[in-house]
Design an enzyme around this catalytic site. Structure first.
Site, PDB file in Angstrom:
ATOM      1  N   TYR A 125       0.854  -1.207   0.000  1.00  0.00           N
ATOM      2  CA  TYR A 125       0.000   0.000   0.000  1.00  0.00           C
ATOM      3  C   TYR A 125       0.884   1.250   0.000  1.00  0.00           C
ATOM      4  O   TYR A 125       0.674   2.170  -0.786  1.00  0.00           O
ATOM      5  CB  TYR A 125      -0.897  -0.039   1.238  1.00  0.00           C
ATOM      6  CG  TYR A 125      -1.628   1.254   1.546  1.00  0.00           C
ATOM      7  CD1 TYR A 125      -2.736   1.652   0.802  1.00  0.00           C
ATOM      8  CD2 TYR A 125      -1.226   2.070   2.613  1.00  0.00           C
ATOM      9  CE1 TYR A 125      -3.421   2.830   1.108  1.00  0.00           C
ATOM     10  CE2 TYR A 125      -1.896   3.240   2.924  1.00  0.00           C
ATOM     11  CZ  TYR A 125      -2.989   3.614   2.166  1.00  0.00           C
ATOM     12  OH  TYR A 125      -3.660   4.790   2.476  1.00  0.00           O
TER      13      TYR A 125
HETATM   14  N1  LIG Z   1      -7.902   5.042   6.209  1.00  0.00           N
HETATM   15  C1  LIG Z   1      -6.896   5.767   6.675  1.00  0.00           C
HETATM   16  O1  LIG Z   1      -6.625   5.849   7.888  1.00  0.00           O
HETATM   17  C2  LIG Z   1      -6.051   6.540   5.677  1.00  0.00           C
HETATM   18  C3  LIG Z   1      -4.933   7.231   6.150  1.00  0.00           C
HETATM   19  C4  LIG Z   1      -4.212   8.023   5.257  1.00  0.00           C
HETATM   20  C5  LIG Z   1      -4.602   8.121   3.937  1.00  0.00           C
HETATM   21  N2  LIG Z   1      -5.675   7.411   3.474  1.00  0.00           N
HETATM   22  C6  LIG Z   1      -6.062   7.583   2.056  1.00  0.00           C
HETATM   23  O2  LIG Z   1      -6.973   8.665   1.961  1.00  0.00           O
HETATM   24  C7  LIG Z   1      -7.773   8.513   0.791  1.00  0.00           C
HETATM   25  C8  LIG Z   1      -9.230   8.754   1.138  1.00  0.00           C
HETATM   26  O3  LIG Z   1      -9.599   7.960   2.231  1.00  0.00           O
HETATM   27  P1  LIG Z   1     -11.153   7.698   2.570  1.00  0.00           P
HETATM   28  O4  LIG Z   1     -11.214   7.024   3.860  1.00  0.00           O
HETATM   29  O5  LIG Z   1     -11.937   8.928   2.303  1.00  0.00           O
HETATM   30  O6  LIG Z   1     -11.473   6.638   1.416  1.00  0.00           O
HETATM   31  P2  LIG Z   1     -12.826   5.851   1.109  1.00  0.00           P
HETATM   32  O7  LIG Z   1     -13.929   6.282   2.012  1.00  0.00           O
HETATM   33  O8  LIG Z   1     -12.477   4.395   1.028  1.00  0.00           O
HETATM   34  O9  LIG Z   1     -13.180   6.388  -0.359  1.00  0.00           O
HETATM   35  C9  LIG Z   1     -12.461   6.005  -1.472  1.00  0.00           C
HETATM   36  C10 LIG Z   1     -13.321   6.286  -2.691  1.00  0.00           C
HETATM   37  O10 LIG Z   1     -12.622   5.817  -3.859  1.00  0.00           O
HETATM   38  C11 LIG Z   1     -13.606   5.352  -4.731  1.00  0.00           C
HETATM   39  N3  LIG Z   1     -13.107   4.406  -5.721  1.00  0.00           N
HETATM   40  C12 LIG Z   1     -12.586   3.179  -5.502  1.00  0.00           C
HETATM   41  N4  LIG Z   1     -12.362   2.568  -6.677  1.00  0.00           N
HETATM   42  C13 LIG Z   1     -12.761   3.420  -7.658  1.00  0.00           C
HETATM   43  C14 LIG Z   1     -12.808   3.358  -9.064  1.00  0.00           C
HETATM   44  N5  LIG Z   1     -12.417   2.257  -9.740  1.00  0.00           N
HETATM   45  N6  LIG Z   1     -13.245   4.437  -9.759  1.00  0.00           N
HETATM   46  C15 LIG Z   1     -13.687   5.545  -9.100  1.00  0.00           C
HETATM   47  N7  LIG Z   1     -13.679   5.660  -7.756  1.00  0.00           N
HETATM   48  C16 LIG Z   1     -13.232   4.596  -7.047  1.00  0.00           C
HETATM   49  C17 LIG Z   1     -14.623   4.647  -3.837  1.00  0.00           C
HETATM   50  O11 LIG Z   1     -15.842   4.519  -4.547  1.00  0.00           O
HETATM   51  P3  LIG Z   1     -17.109   3.744  -3.927  1.00  0.00           P
HETATM   52  O12 LIG Z   1     -17.736   4.711  -2.963  1.00  0.00           O
HETATM   53  O13 LIG Z   1     -17.943   3.466  -5.120  1.00  0.00           O
HETATM   54  O14 LIG Z   1     -16.592   2.509  -3.258  1.00  0.00           O
HETATM   55  C18 LIG Z   1     -14.682   5.565  -2.646  1.00  0.00           C
HETATM   56  O15 LIG Z   1     -15.731   6.501  -2.755  1.00  0.00           O
HETATM   57  C19 LIG Z   1      -7.488   7.121   0.252  1.00  0.00           C
HETATM   58  O16 LIG Z   1      -6.622   7.238  -0.862  1.00  0.00           O
HETATM   59  C20 LIG Z   1      -6.771   6.424   1.409  1.00  0.00           C
HETATM   60  O17 LIG Z   1      -5.857   5.462   0.962  1.00  0.00           O
HETATM   61  C21 LIG Z   1      -6.421   6.635   4.323  1.00  0.00           C
END
Ligand SMILES: NC(=O)c1ccc[n+]([C@@H]2O[C@H](COP(=O)([O-])OP(=O)(O)OC[C@H]3O[C@@H](n4cnc5c(N)ncnc54)[C@H](OP(=O)(O)O)[C@@H]3O)[C@@H](O)[C@H]2O)c1
Length: 214
Positions: A125
């Site tokens: 990741y």
């Molecule tokens: N979780 C953590 O603690 C953490 C920490 C640091 C950074 N991050 C990063 O921060 C970012 C945002 O996090 P978040 O929690 O807001 O993410 P999230 O809620 O999982 O949202 C990710 C979005 O990406 C969309 N997506 C996935 N595949 C796709 C595709 N093929 N085409 C178009 N859209 C697509 C999803 O669509 P659907 O709604 O249709 O599924 C979802 O709406 C991510 O890149 C994550 O890796 C996360």
């Protein structure tokens, strides 16, 4: 400004669409399913279909800036991490270059600073995130890379802690709402172009925290 949000149905994405509209921008919410259109509209955005594994570039039409906050999530395998977090980000950057959209903000991850750190299980990741960041950094776009630490769904505070240099120390978890507000602040501050900003929960007003120090 017309701002296209890739990942507009996600945790940060939803917060961002609302906050962009509140700030007087015209958000475009790029989602991969029409059933998500109402969510974007309710938040003041114009919904458009775009799938990072298929066709999505037309959804960026007319945008002045693009924010990439999509992610494959924790419930998929590394194959999806490669396809979304790395290749999807790269295709988004290429689409902006091709269509003359100069401003790009990517939501990366704090841990992308050191891909080989523990826990070992998350290395793929972190590598994906880091390679996407590096590709953006080398692109001709006016880029800002945001690397938040662990995200929460707590209410936004309007305050964060930001670090422009990697010091190896993680910080407090940060609400997704505050990451979204930081994106809005970055779009309003040209000084953040070319910067990689690590984000944690904290008590500095967001507009002050993202001001680069020389
Ligand atoms: N979780 C953590 O603690 C953490 C920490 C640091 C950074 N991050 C990063 O921060 C970012 C945002 O996090 P978040 O929690 O807001 O993410 P999230 O809620 O999982 O949202 C990710 C979005 O990406 C969309 N997506 C996935 N595949 C796709 C595709 N093929 N085409 C178009 N859209 C697509 C999803 O669509 P659907 O709604 O249709 O599924 C979802 O709406 C991510 O890149 C994550 O890796 C996360």
């Amino acid at each position: 400004m017309q701002v296209a949000v890739i990942g507009a149905n996600g945790g940060i994405g939803r917060e961002l669409v609302s906050r962009l509209a509140d700030a007087g921008h015209d958000p475009i919410g790029v989602v991969r399913d029409e059933s998500q259109f109402d969510t974007v509209r309710e938040r003041g955005g114009e919904p458009r279909l775009g799938d990072l594994e298929g066709e999505f570039a037309p959804a960026l039409r007319g945008a002045d800036a693009v924010v990439f906050t999509a992610g494959s999530g924790g419930d998929t395998g590394w194959d999806e991490t490669l396809l979304i977090d790395l290749w999807g980000a790269r295709r988004s950057i290429d689409a902006c270059v091709e269509h003359g959209i100069d401003r790009f903000v990517i939501i990366s991850a704090y841990s992308a600073s050191e891909p080989l750190a523990e826990p070992e299980a998350l290395r793929p990741y972190r590598v994906a995130k880091r390679c996407a960041d590096d590709y953006l950094e080398r692109s001709p776009l006016d880029a800002t890379i945001l690397r938040p630490t662990t995200l929460t769904d707590e209410a936004g505070t309007g305050h964060v802690s930001a670090a422009f240099d990697y010091r190896g120390e993680d910080g407090d978890a940060i609400p997704r709402a505050d990451v979204a507000q930081t994106v809005v602040a970055c779009l309003a501050n040209e000084e953040t172009v070319g910067e990689t900003i690590r984000l944690f929960g904290g008590d500095t007003p967001i507009e002050n925290a993202i001001r680069p120090t020389d």
